[in-house]
Design a protein around this motif. Structure first.
Motif, PDB file in Angstrom:
ATOM      1  N   ASP A 169       0.864  -1.178   0.000  1.00  0.00           N
ATOM      2  CA  ASP A 169       0.000   0.000   0.000  1.00  0.00           C
ATOM      3  C   ASP A 169       0.901   1.229   0.000  1.00  0.00           C
ATOM      4  O   ASP A 169       1.849   1.317   0.790  1.00  0.00           O
ATOM      5  N   GLY A 208      -1.371  -2.072  -6.607  1.00  0.00           N
ATOM      6  CA  GLY A 208      -1.815  -2.049  -5.223  1.00  0.00           C
ATOM      7  C   GLY A 208      -2.795  -0.930  -4.936  1.00  0.00           C
ATOM      8  O   GLY A 208      -3.541  -0.484  -5.794  1.00  0.00           O
ATOM      9  N   ARG A 209      -2.753  -0.472  -3.700  1.00  0.00           N
ATOM     10  CA  ARG A 209      -3.674   0.567  -3.237  1.00  0.00           C
ATOM     11  C   ARG A 209      -2.892   1.851  -2.942  1.00  0.00           C
ATOM     12  O   ARG A 209      -1.765   1.815  -2.454  1.00  0.00           O
ATOM     13  N   GLY A 264      -3.185  -3.776   6.095  1.00  0.00           N
ATOM     14  CA  GLY A 264      -2.210  -4.084   5.051  1.00  0.00           C
ATOM     15  C   GLY A 264      -0.961  -4.685   5.653  1.00  0.00           C
ATOM     16  O   GLY A 264      -0.545  -4.303   6.753  1.00  0.00           O
ATOM     17  N   ARG A 277       3.511  -1.631   3.719  1.00  0.00           N
ATOM     18  CA  ARG A 277       3.151  -0.233   3.487  1.00  0.00           C
ATOM     19  C   ARG A 277       4.401   0.585   3.192  1.00  0.00           C
ATOM     20  O   ARG A 277       5.442   0.413   3.835  1.00  0.00           O
TER      21      ARG A 277
END
Length: 311
Positions: A71, A94-95, A138, A141
Motif C-alpha cells: 500500500d 496495489g492501493r 495491510g 506499506r
C-alpha cells in the motif's frame, strides 16, 4: 480539514499564549490549499520544481525499493501531483491511500486520480497525519512524504511523527522530501515572493477565522513577515500587527500591540547527516539519498524496522 471546534480551540489558546502562535495545519482549508498550489509554481519557490526533478530522474530507482504489492500512503497529499511520477514508474499497483487535512481538496484530487489511473484502488483519508491513524489493513506499506513538509514539525515533533510512521509502515519504508540548509538569501526569496502569494497564503489564516469562526480580524492590518534563523536552521513565518488593535474570537477580546506577531509556521532545514540521525532516532534505517546538483533539496529512503537495508 480540522473541525471548526478544533480550529477555534487552538486559535483561542494560541492568541492567549505569549508569544502568540498557531499550528500551520490550519492554513489548509480549500482556499489555503489552492494558494499553496500557486506557491509551488512560483519562480522563487525552488523546493517543488527541484523535488519534481529528482522524482522524474530517479522514480525507477526509488520504486525499486518498494516491496511488492505494498500500500502506498502519501502524508499531506494535497493535489497528488508528485506521486504520479512514482505511480508511473511503479506501474500503479496495489492501493494508494492519500492522507490530507483538507477533505474537500483531497476528495477532488482523489477523484481525478481515479479517472487517470482506472486500475488503481484510491482510498482517500481525511486526517491529521501527526495523530494516530486508522489505516486500512495491510501487510506491507510504503509512505511518501514530499514537499519538505517534515520541516514544518520541530525536531521533537518530527521524531514523534517518524516514530509513528516507522510503526505503521510495516514491511516497507518511507520516501521523504527534506529541504536542505543553504544560502539564507535563497530562502528569503522563497518565502517572500514578488507576487505576494505567500503573503496571501499566510493572511488566509485570518480570513478563515473570520469565515468559519465569526472573528473580526482586519486582515490588511497584519503584515506577512518571514525570515531565516541560522542558529535554529529554520524559516519562521509571522503575521505582524501594523497598529494597536483589538480582535474578537469566540466571544473573547485579544489586544494586539503595534508590531506584535502571531507566529504561524516554522520550516526547518536540515543537513543530510542531521536528518539521517533524526530518522535513526525514530527507528528507521537510512538508505539512499538523492540530491540536485546545487544540493538545495534531498529525497531520502528510510527503511522501516525489520526491512533489510537497500543501497
Amino acid at each position: 480539514m480540522p473541525e471548526a471546534g478544533e480550529f477555534e480551540r487552538e486559535l483561542v489558546a494560541g492568541l492567549s499564549a505569549r508569544p502568540r502562535s498557531i499550528s500551520p495545519k490550519f492554513f489548509y482549508d480549500t482556499t489555503g490549499s489552492q494558494l499553496f498550489d500557486r506557491i509551488c509554481d512560483l519562480p522563487e519557490y525552488y523546493p517543488t520544481r527541484t523535488e519534481f526533478g529528482l522524482l522524474t530522474a530517479h522514480a525507477a530507482e526509488m520504486t525499486a525499493l518498494f516491496p511488492p504489492r505494498a500500500d502506498l500512503i502519501e502524508f499531506g497529499a494535497g493535489s497528488v501531483t508528485k506521486v504520479r511520477l512514482l505511480l508511473d514508474a511503479w506501474g500503479a499497483r496495489g492501493r494508494f491511500i492519500p492522507l490530507d487535512i483538507s477533505a474537500e481538496h483531497l476528495h477532488a484530487s482523489a477523484a481525478q486520480l481515479r479517472a487517470d489511473y482506472p486500475g488503481l484502488d484510491v482510498l482517500p483519508l481525511a486526517a491529521d497525519f501527526t495523530r494516530p491513524l486508522a489505516l486500512p489493513h495491510g501487510d506491507r506499506r510504503v509512505g511518501f512524504f514530499p514537499g519538505s513538509s517534515i520541516g514544518n514539525l520541530g525536531p521533537v515533533a518530527a521524531v514523534r511523527f517518524l516514530r509513528q510512521a516507522a510503526q505503521c509502515l510495516t514491511g516497507g519504508g518511507l520516501l521523504v522530501g527534506v529541504d536542505l540548509v543553504k544560502d539564507p538569501a535563497v530562502l528569503h526569496r522563497a518565502y517572500n515572493d514578488a507576487a505576494g502569494v505567500t503573503a496571501a497564503f499566510n493572511r488566509n489564516l485570518l480570513q478563515r477565522a473570520n469565515r468559519e469562526l465569526g472573528a473580526d480580524f482586519d486582515v490588511e492590518a497584519f503584515d506577512h513577515y518571514a525570515f531565516y534563523d541560522p542558529l535554529r536552521q529554520r524559516v519562521e513565518m509571522h503575521l505582524v500587527s501594523r497598529r494597536r488593535q483589538t480582535v474578537h474570537v469566540a466571544g473573547q477580546a485579544f489586544e494586539f500591540a503595534q508590531g506584535e506577531s502571531l507566529h504561524t509556521e516554522n520550516s526547518h532545514k536540515y543537513t543530510v547527516e542531521g536528518f539521517r540521525e533524526l530518522a535513526e532516532q525514530a527507528g528507521f534505517v537510512p538508505g539512499p539519498v538523492w540530491m540536485d546538483d546545487e544540493e538545495r533539496f534531498s529525497v531520502h529512503w528510510l527503511a522501516a524496522p525489520g526491512l533489510p537495508r537497500r543501497g
